[in-house]
Write an enzyme that holds these catalytic residues in place. Sequence first.
Site, PDB file in Angstrom:
ATOM      1  N   CYS A 185      -0.329   4.011   2.551  1.00 50.65           N
ATOM      2  CA  CYS A 185      -0.318   3.837   4.002  1.00 50.65           C
ATOM      3  C   CYS A 185      -0.064   2.375   4.369  1.00 50.65           C
ATOM      4  O   CYS A 185       1.080   1.934   4.326  1.00 50.65           O
ATOM      5  CB  CYS A 185      -1.603   4.352   4.631  1.00 50.65           C
ATOM      6  SG  CYS A 185      -3.117   3.900   3.761  1.00 50.65           S
ATOM      7  N   SER A 186      -1.100   1.614   4.683  1.00 54.19           N
ATOM      8  CA  SER A 186      -0.860   0.282   5.254  1.00 54.19           C
ATOM      9  C   SER A 186      -1.972  -0.709   4.946  1.00 54.19           C
ATOM     10  O   SER A 186      -2.100  -1.712   5.639  1.00 54.19           O
ATOM     11  CB  SER A 186      -0.731   0.413   6.774  1.00 54.19           C
ATOM     12  OG  SER A 186      -1.930   0.972   7.289  1.00 54.19           O
ATOM     13  N   CYS A 187      -2.798  -0.449   3.928  1.00 56.49           N
ATOM     14  CA  CYS A 187      -3.965  -1.306   3.682  1.00 56.49           C
ATOM     15  C   CYS A 187      -3.563  -2.740   3.345  1.00 56.49           C
ATOM     16  O   CYS A 187      -2.658  -2.981   2.549  1.00 56.49           O
ATOM     17  CB  CYS A 187      -4.797  -0.749   2.534  1.00 56.49           C
ATOM     18  SG  CYS A 187      -5.340   0.949   2.805  1.00 56.49           S
TER      19      CYS A 187
ATOM     20  N   CYS B 245       0.894  -1.150   0.000  1.00 58.98           N
ATOM     21  CA  CYS B 245       0.000   0.000   0.000  1.00 58.98           C
ATOM     22  C   CYS B 245       0.933   1.200   0.000  1.00 58.98           C
ATOM     23  O   CYS B 245       1.529   1.520   1.030  1.00 58.98           O
ATOM     24  CB  CYS B 245      -0.903   0.027   1.223  1.00 58.98           C
ATOM     25  SG  CYS B 245      -1.943   1.512   1.242  1.00 58.98           S
TER      26      CYS B 245
HETATM   27 FE    FE Z   1      -3.263   1.871   3.078  1.00 55.45          FE
END
Ligand code: FE
Length: 202
Positions: free
Chosen positions: A106-108, A103
Site C-alpha cells: 500500500c503506502s506505508c 511499500c
Molecule cells: Fe503500506
Amino acid sequence: MSQDSSAISFVPAQTQARALREALENAGVMPKGYVEQWEETFDHWVPENGARIVARAWTDSTYRDLLLRDATSACRELGFGGPEGGFIVALENTGTLQNVIVCTLCSCTAWPVLGLPPEWYKSFEYRSRVVRESRQVLRELGLDLPESVNIRVWDTTAETRYMVLPMRPKGTEGWSEAQLASIVTKDCLIGVARPQVTHAKG
Ligand code: FE
C-alpha cells in the site's frame, strides 16, 4: 441488454466522506473532533523532521550510532515517534550502496519523520516496478546511479517503517545542522534522490 447510465449516480468523495463521518459520529463510534485531531497531527508529520535527524547524524557520531542501532529511540530523542512510527529502522547509504523504500502492499512510510507518502509512492507502477527494475525506476525519477552502486529495495510494513540515511555530500564541511537539514528532502529519505549541495538554504 441496454444499460441505463443514468442509474449510476456519482457522489463526490467529499460528500461521501462527510456522510460517513456524520453516520459514525451519530452512532457514537467516532468521537467529535477525531478527524481534526488527526489533521493537526498530519501538520506535524513533515520531512523536515527526518531532515533534522539526518543532519544530527551527520554531525554527531554518537547520535549516528544510535540511529543505526535503534532508530526508534534516536527519532524519539528529537521528539518524533508514536503512531505510524512505533518501530523505525534507519538504512545507511554508502559509496557502494543506495537504499530505497517501497511499500508493495500500500503506502506505508515512517510518517512522523518522512511525512505522508507522495502520490507516486502509492502508485501501482512504483510499487511493482521499483522491485523488478529499481535502477531504471531511479533513473526515471532523476537518480542515475553508476553500476558500481548496488541498490537495495526495502519493503516496508505497517509494523516496520524505514528511513534512509543519505551520505553527507562533499562541499558541506563546516555547515550548521540547519543548513545540512535544508538539503535533505522527502525523496532523499525514501532513497530516490540524493542531497544536493546546490539546494541549500540559509
Ligand atoms: Fe503500506
